[in-house]
Design a protein around this motif. Structure first.
Motif, PDB file in Angstrom:
ATOM      1  N   LYS A 288       0.830  -1.209   0.000  1.00 21.98           N
ATOM      2  CA  LYS A 288       0.000   0.000   0.000  1.00 21.98           C
ATOM      3  C   LYS A 288       0.870   1.268   0.000  1.00 21.98           C
ATOM      4  CE  LYS A 288      -4.172  -1.818  -0.222  1.00 21.98           C
ATOM      5  NZ  LYS A 288      -3.908  -3.090  -0.918  1.00 21.98           N
ATOM      6  N   THR A 289       1.464   1.498  -1.164  1.00 24.35           N
ATOM      7  CA  THR A 289       2.349   2.652  -1.335  1.00 24.35           C
ATOM      8  C   THR A 289       1.609   3.957  -1.058  1.00 24.35           C
ATOM      9  OG1 THR A 289       1.784   2.600  -3.677  1.00 24.35           O
ATOM     10  CG2 THR A 289       3.843   1.546  -3.043  1.00 24.35           C
ATOM     11  N   GLY A 290       2.350   4.920  -0.567  1.00 24.10           N
ATOM     12  CA  GLY A 290       1.772   6.237  -0.280  1.00 24.10           C
ATOM     13  C   GLY A 290       1.218   6.363   1.135  1.00 24.10           C
ATOM     14  N   THR A 291       1.109   5.240   1.853  1.00 18.89           N
ATOM     15  CA  THR A 291       0.499   5.283   3.194  1.00 18.89           C
ATOM     16  C   THR A 291       1.571   5.241   4.291  1.00 18.89           C
ATOM     17  OG1 THR A 291       0.376   2.889   3.423  1.00 18.89           O
ATOM     18  CG2 THR A 291      -1.475   3.963   2.303  1.00 18.89           C
ATOM     19  N   ALA A 292       1.118   5.510   5.515  1.00 22.21           N
ATOM     20  CA  ALA A 292       2.024   5.372   6.664  1.00 22.21           C
ATOM     21  C   ALA A 292       2.375   3.904   6.876  1.00 22.21           C
ATOM     22  CB  ALA A 292       1.369   5.954   7.915  1.00 22.21           C
ATOM     23  N   ASP A 293       1.450   2.995   6.541  1.00 19.57           N
ATOM     24  CA  ASP A 293       1.740   1.555   6.655  1.00 19.57           C
ATOM     25  C   ASP A 293       2.967   1.195   5.829  1.00 19.57           C
ATOM     26  OD1 ASP A 293      -0.479   1.334   8.180  1.00 19.57           O
ATOM     27  OD2 ASP A 293      -1.601   0.017   6.827  1.00 19.57           O
ATOM     28  N   TYR A 294       3.083   1.808   4.676  1.00 20.70           N
ATOM     29  CA  TYR A 294       4.232   1.532   3.802  1.00 20.70           C
ATOM     30  C   TYR A 294       5.531   1.877   4.525  1.00 20.70           C
ATOM     31  CZ  TYR A 294       7.227   1.947  -0.395  1.00 20.70           C
ATOM     32  OH  TYR A 294       8.230   1.816  -1.328  1.00 20.70           O
ATOM     33  N   LEU A 295       5.549   3.055   5.163  1.00 19.16           N
ATOM     34  CA  LEU A 295       6.784   3.488   5.838  1.00 19.16           C
ATOM     35  C   LEU A 295       7.135   2.569   7.012  1.00 19.16           C
ATOM     36  CD1 LEU A 295       6.549   7.392   5.905  1.00 19.16           C
ATOM     37  CD2 LEU A 295       7.566   5.889   4.186  1.00 19.16           C
ATOM     38  N   ARG A 296       6.105   1.990   7.651  1.00 20.85           N
ATOM     39  CA  ARG A 296       6.385   1.112   8.804  1.00 20.85           C
ATOM     40  C   ARG A 296       7.197  -0.112   8.396  1.00 20.85           C
ATOM     41  NH1 ARG A 296       0.985   2.509  10.120  1.00 20.85           N
ATOM     42  NH2 ARG A 296       0.948   3.998  11.844  1.00 20.85           N
TER      43      ARG A 296
END
Ligand code: NAP
Length: 515
Positions: A494-502
């Motif tokens: 899920k690119t673009g989300t905070a989940d991606y950064l996690r």
């Protein structure tokens, strides 16, 4: 949380000022053609004897030559990134975000030249190239915003002790992007790593090393310190396993085919001598995306949506539609309409630079593979549009519609990654849903229907990472349609989300007894 975020707007190329700027950018690209590009390790430019030749898919013209990394230099790049990590991980988030904000400005300033290089190297048209640049800007703005939020840490229950739970970076990442979004997917991988405080070693696709190089140059100008971002084009088969297995590699961010993604996943699971962690792998992979058209659908709208999803950028988007599952009572009307769209597009096919709606496929290997599928499809169904191809001036394959394909046919099951649509007749919505899900992939899917019951069924049971109702399966926009696939389509990043950064952070829980 999304306050302040705005999606970037594409350029309006009907305006003379934008058209002229683009023409000037093409002239600049022409003047730069044939240049030789170095690796960048710790800020140092390194030219190697071995070169990767970048070829324009629209014309077969040589665009330039990239130095090609070997294992020794790859080792140096990873060690350099590891060293840079020791200071970059301590750099405050505000400073990292400041670099990203400067990068946003630099991308905007260099917009036309980046678009022009993208068109030449990947074969995109004007709108597609600029849309990609907008996606890159959206990634930068969204990741900056998310990182500023994540930097506040996790909210905890109050206690008498001092407690804190903070996100910290994890180490050296490897970015391995595909060629089909040489700017946005690549840039998202790089900035996702840097804004979270990690350092990165980038191995771009061998098809599109020039666009990647131009982006890395801008990262340097934006102020990311030497060594935080390193650039090592090279053949996946020569350095791929080496960089994935390297003991200092902490995570691998990959987008590409299922075969390579699974290989990386397997290699990363093996612990190398000296390795102190379990490597993380983000792997976004292929698709065999279906669009269902039921008896209640607006058939003209459905045909036009399916044609856009199947044929724009020549079907070379992971989200592209390659299977249309159509109810028998609207089947003939749909086939006729989608074939008409395909023929219309074929009549306008041309180079990316000429801004044709559909253009060439990326190169010789892709051309040969897609042509083989066209010929397989000719035996597995009836070609009602396209079915022709020509590689005399560039790698052109006509938008191809093949009707009466069985659900077990090869073209109904294997990812073709080209402008080939298999149309399958179904007798009920349940059957359509069953066939749509009968694939190892699970990336995107669409349903065209006015029947609420069917729409609800699809929302519940169509097992894809990105589901669309009454619209095409392509064209995901950052933070409007977070992107990532299920099953063999990937790790659902899920690119673009905070989940991606996690994916690139550890959560550290700290507690101090103050009594
Ligand atoms: P690919 O052949 O898998 O290549 C992707 C990247 O992997 C390239 O940089 C390639 O380098 C590298 N690579 C090759 N072998 C490797 C190895 N052994 N170890 C490490 N890296 C290696 O895919 P592609 O043809 O570029 O892209 C098309 C595929 O990407 C399609 O399947 C498409 O569906 C998928 N895709 C998925 C998404 C998504 O978000 N799910 C988005 C875009 C594309 P070389 O170029 O040097 O071989």
């Amino acid at each position: 949380m999304l306050k302040g975020f705005q999606n970037a707007a594409e350029l309006d190329f009907s305006l003379a000022v934008n058209k002229e700027a683009m023409e000037r950018a093409f002239q600049q690209v022409d003047a730069e053609k044939g240049a030789v590009y170095p690796l960048i390790i710790g800020g140092e430019r390194i030219f190697t004897d071995k070169k990767i030749t970048s070829v324009a898919p629209s014309t077969k013209e040589v665009l330039g030559y990239s130095s090609s990394c070997d294992q020794e230099l790859a080792d140096r790049a990873i060690r350099t990134a590891h060293e840079a990590f020791q200071t970059w991980r301590l750099t405050p988030v505000e400073e990292r975000v400041r670099c990203v904000r400067r990068l946003v400005s630099l991308l905007e300033e260099n917009r036309f030249i980046l678009d022009a290089w993208n068109m030449e190297e990947s074969g995109k048209n004007w709108g597609e190239a600029d849309g990609e640049l907008c996606e890159a800007l959206d990634f930068f703005n969204s990741y900056s915003m998310h990182m500023e939020e994540l930097d506040k840490g996790l909210e905890l229950m109050p206690t008498e002790e001092y407690t804190k739970c903070i996100y910290i970076p994890i180490g050296v990442g490897i970015a391995i992007p595909p060629w089909n979004f040489p700017l946005s997917i690549f840039a998202g991988m790089v900035i996702g790593a840097l804004v979270t405080g990690n350092t990165i070693v980038c191995k771009p696709s061998s098809e599109t090393p020039i666009v990647a190089y131009k982006f890395i140059e801008l990262c340097e100008k934006a102020g990311f310190p030497a060594g935080t971002v390193n650039f090592i084009p090279g053949s996946g088969s020569v350095i791929g396993d080496f960089i994935v297995k390297h003991p200092l590699t902490r995570f691998i961010n990959f987008t590409g085919s299922k075969e390579v993604g699974l290989r990386i996943s397997r290699m990363a699971a093996e612990v190398s001598p000296g390795q102190k962690w379990i490597k993380r792998v983000v792997a976004e992979m292929g698709g065999k995306n279906a669009i269902i058209v039921d008896s209640t659908a607006d058939i003209q709208k459905a045909a036009s949506g399916v044609a856009s999803a199947a044929f724009f950028f020549q079907g070379q988007k992971c989200s592209a539609c390659s299977r249309a599952l159509v109810m028998s009572d609207v089947y003939e009307e749909f086939v006729e309409a989608v074939a008409a769209c395909a023929k219309d597009l074929q009549s306008k096919q041309g180079s990316g630079r000429s801004n044709a709606p559909v253009g060439p496929v990326i190169g010789k290997a892709a051309y040969d593979s897609i042509v083989e599928y066209v010929e397989i499809g000719r035996k597995e169904g009836t070609v009602v549009a396209g079915g022709t191809y020509d590689d005399s001036q560039g790698y052109y394959i006509a938008p191809t519609v093949i009707r009466d394909v069985s659900r077990t046919a090869r073209i109904a099951n294997e990812e073709i990654f080209g402008p080939v649509l298999a149309v399958i007749k179904v007798e009920s919505f349940d059957e359509a849903l069953e066939i749509a899900n009968d694939t190892e992939y699970g990336l995107t899917g669409s349903v065209y229907s006015e029947n609420r019951e069917n729409i609800q069924k699809a929302k519940k049971d169509f097992h894809v990472g990105n589901l669309y109702i009454n619209r095409k399966s392509t064209g995901a926009v950052v933070l409007q349609h977070p992107f990532g696939g299920f099953n063999m389509s990937g790790t659902d990043a899920k690119t673009g989300t905070a989940d991606y950064l996690r994916n690139f952070l550890n959560l550290k829980s700290i507690c101090e007894d103050l009594k």
